[in-house]
Design a protein around this motif. Structure first.
Motif, PDB file in Angstrom:
ATOM      1  N   LYS A  83       6.685  -0.475 -12.599  1.00 24.69           N
ATOM      2  CA  LYS A  83       7.488   0.522 -11.880  1.00 24.69           C
ATOM      3  C   LYS A  83       6.655   1.357 -10.910  1.00 24.69           C
ATOM      4  O   LYS A  83       6.979   2.517 -10.613  1.00 24.69           O
ATOM      5  CB  LYS A  83       8.241   1.439 -12.848  1.00 24.69           C
ATOM      6  N   ASN A  84       5.573   0.758 -10.422  1.00 22.20           N
ATOM      7  CA  ASN A  84       4.787   1.380  -9.353  1.00 22.20           C
ATOM      8  C   ASN A  84       3.986   0.303  -8.626  1.00 22.20           C
ATOM      9  O   ASN A  84       3.826  -0.801  -9.130  1.00 22.20           O
ATOM     10  CB  ASN A  84       3.877   2.501  -9.886  1.00 22.20           C
ATOM     11  N   ALA A  85       3.535   0.649  -7.426  1.00 23.55           N
ATOM     12  CA  ALA A  85       2.827  -0.331  -6.595  1.00 23.55           C
ATOM     13  C   ALA A  85       1.430   0.173  -6.246  1.00 23.55           C
ATOM     14  O   ALA A  85       0.923  -0.084  -5.152  1.00 23.55           O
ATOM     15  CB  ALA A  85       3.633  -0.611  -5.333  1.00 23.55           C
ATOM     16  N   TRP A  86       0.816   0.893  -7.169  1.00 26.12           N
ATOM     17  CA  TRP A  86      -0.518   1.464  -6.971  1.00 26.12           C
ATOM     18  C   TRP A  86      -1.523   0.353  -6.668  1.00 26.12           C
ATOM     19  O   TRP A  86      -1.632  -0.620  -7.394  1.00 26.12           O
ATOM     20  CB  TRP A  86      -0.937   2.239  -8.205  1.00 26.12           C
ATOM     21  N   GLY A  87      -2.263   0.512  -5.578  1.00 25.26           N
ATOM     22  CA  GLY A  87      -3.268  -0.476  -5.197  1.00 25.26           C
ATOM     23  C   GLY A  87      -2.757  -1.544  -4.248  1.00 25.26           C
ATOM     24  O   GLY A  87      -3.539  -2.319  -3.705  1.00 25.26           O
ATOM     25  N   LEU A  88      -1.424  -1.583  -4.023  1.00 20.94           N
ATOM     26  CA  LEU A  88      -0.845  -2.535  -3.079  1.00 20.94           C
ATOM     27  C   LEU A  88      -0.629  -1.863  -1.732  1.00 20.94           C
ATOM     28  O   LEU A  88      -0.219  -0.712  -1.666  1.00 20.94           O
ATOM     29  CB  LEU A  88       0.487  -3.080  -3.597  1.00 20.94           C
ATOM     30  N   SER A  89      -0.883  -2.590  -0.666  1.00 19.90           N
ATOM     31  CA  SER A  89      -0.797  -2.028   0.670  1.00 19.90           C
ATOM     32  C   SER A  89       0.458  -2.502   1.402  1.00 19.90           C
ATOM     33  O   SER A  89       0.657  -3.708   1.591  1.00 19.90           O
ATOM     34  CB  SER A  89      -2.043  -2.434   1.478  1.00 19.90           C
ATOM     35  N   VAL A  90       1.303  -1.544   1.801  1.00 24.54           N
ATOM     36  CA  VAL A  90       2.487  -1.864   2.606  1.00 24.54           C
ATOM     37  C   VAL A  90       2.054  -2.438   3.950  1.00 24.54           C
ATOM     38  O   VAL A  90       2.624  -3.420   4.446  1.00 24.54           O
ATOM     39  CB  VAL A  90       3.373  -0.603   2.818  1.00 24.54           C
ATOM     40  N   ARG A  91       1.030  -1.846   4.536  1.00 26.85           N
ATOM     41  CA  ARG A  91       0.522  -2.319   5.832  1.00 26.85           C
ATOM     42  C   ARG A  91       0.073  -3.768   5.741  1.00 26.85           C
ATOM     43  O   ARG A  91       0.351  -4.574   6.635  1.00 26.85           O
ATOM     44  CB  ARG A  91      -0.644  -1.424   6.287  1.00 26.85           C
ATOM     45  N   PHE A 143       9.617   1.612  -5.055  1.00 27.75           N
ATOM     46  CA  PHE A 143       8.820   2.357  -6.031  1.00 27.75           C
ATOM     47  C   PHE A 143       7.941   3.422  -5.385  1.00 27.75           C
ATOM     48  O   PHE A 143       7.505   4.355  -6.060  1.00 27.75           O
ATOM     49  CB  PHE A 143       7.983   1.401  -6.883  1.00 27.75           C
ATOM     50  N   ASN A 144       7.703   3.284  -4.059  1.00 25.75           N
ATOM     51  CA  ASN A 144       6.964   4.319  -3.331  1.00 25.75           C
ATOM     52  C   ASN A 144       7.888   5.402  -2.783  1.00 25.75           C
ATOM     53  O   ASN A 144       7.434   6.358  -2.161  1.00 25.75           O
ATOM     54  CB  ASN A 144       6.168   3.702  -2.169  1.00 25.75           C
ATOM     55  N   GLY A 145       9.211   5.205  -2.977  1.00 24.09           N
ATOM     56  CA  GLY A 145      10.184   6.180  -2.496  1.00 24.09           C
ATOM     57  C   GLY A 145      10.443   6.095  -1.000  1.00 24.09           C
ATOM     58  O   GLY A 145      10.890   7.071  -0.382  1.00 24.09           O
ATOM     59  N   ASN A 146      10.155   4.933  -0.387  1.00 17.13           N
ATOM     60  CA  ASN A 146      10.324   4.766   1.061  1.00 17.13           C
ATOM     61  C   ASN A 146      11.323   3.674   1.417  1.00 17.13           C
ATOM     62  O   ASN A 146      11.216   3.056   2.475  1.00 17.13           O
ATOM     63  CB  ASN A 146       8.973   4.422   1.710  1.00 17.13           C
TER      64      ASN A 146
END
Length: 203
Positions: free
Chosen positions: A33-41, A87-90
């Motif tokens: 339930k989170n994407a910590w360490g993953l880059s959207v860019r 999960f990043n709220g975007n």
């Protein structure tokens, strides 16, 4: 005949692996339930690279077997991007991304020079996507949410595509792209493993 059989095996195995390539990463993000360490860019740049590459291959009517996995990869990347944005709220930024991808994709096919230039740039764009993921890992100093299996699959498929391209179209730009991607995929995987080991030592 033997070479044809090997080529068919390489194409088939690449397609099969690509059908599930992003699934381990998608499952990891949803479970955590989170994407910590993953880059959207990184993901957006990868999608751009995939779209350009797919358009280039179809424009020049290359054999379908040499790029059949790309629509599947694009769909999986789109799902993963939605998960990360959610999960990043975007999640509200999903529509502008979709519009930009569609418009950009249509612009590519206006003229041959545009698609050729885009193909050459796609190698740099895809390389930047890997570098963006590396930057995200370096910043987080944690790779728990970044799935090593997905990157292992990516290494296998790029290696297979170097071989299949050499055996079929022998397109230099395509071969260079796959070699660069393979080396960067290895770098990302090594970084993931490094932070996993570092994390275990600290525990």
């Amino acid at each position: 005949m033997e070479l044809e059989a090997v080529l068919m095996l390489a194409n088939s195995s690449t397609l099969i692996v690509c059908m599930v390539l992003k699934f381990p990463q998608i499952v990891t993000v949803i479970a955590a339930k989170n994407a910590w360490g993953l880059s959207v860019r990184s993901l957006v740049l990868e999608l751009v690279g995939f779209l350009v590459f797919l358009t280039y291959q179809t424009y020049y009517e290359y054999p379908l077997a040499t790029y059949l996995e790309y629509p599947i990869l694009i769909a999986q990347d789109a799902i993963l991007l939605m998960c990360i944005l959610f999960f990043n709220g975007n999640i509200g930024t999903a529509l502008p991304y979709a519009i930009l991808f569609i418009v950009g994709w249509r612009l590519l096919t206006i003229h041959r020079l545009i698609i050729d230039l885009a193909m050459n740039l796609s190698t740099y764009i895809s390389a930047l996507s890997k570098y963006a993921q590396l930057q995200s890992l370096w910043k987080a100093q944690n790779s728990d949410q970044v799935n090593a299996l997905t990157w292992s699959f990516a290494i296998y498929t790029t290696c297979m595509r170097v071989f299949t391209t050499l055996m079929t179209t022998q397109d230099t730009a395509v071969i260079i792209r796959y070699v660069v991607m393979c080396l960067l995929n290895i770098w990302v995987l090594m970084t993931i493993i490094y932070y996993r080991k570092t994390g275990k030592k600290e525990e």
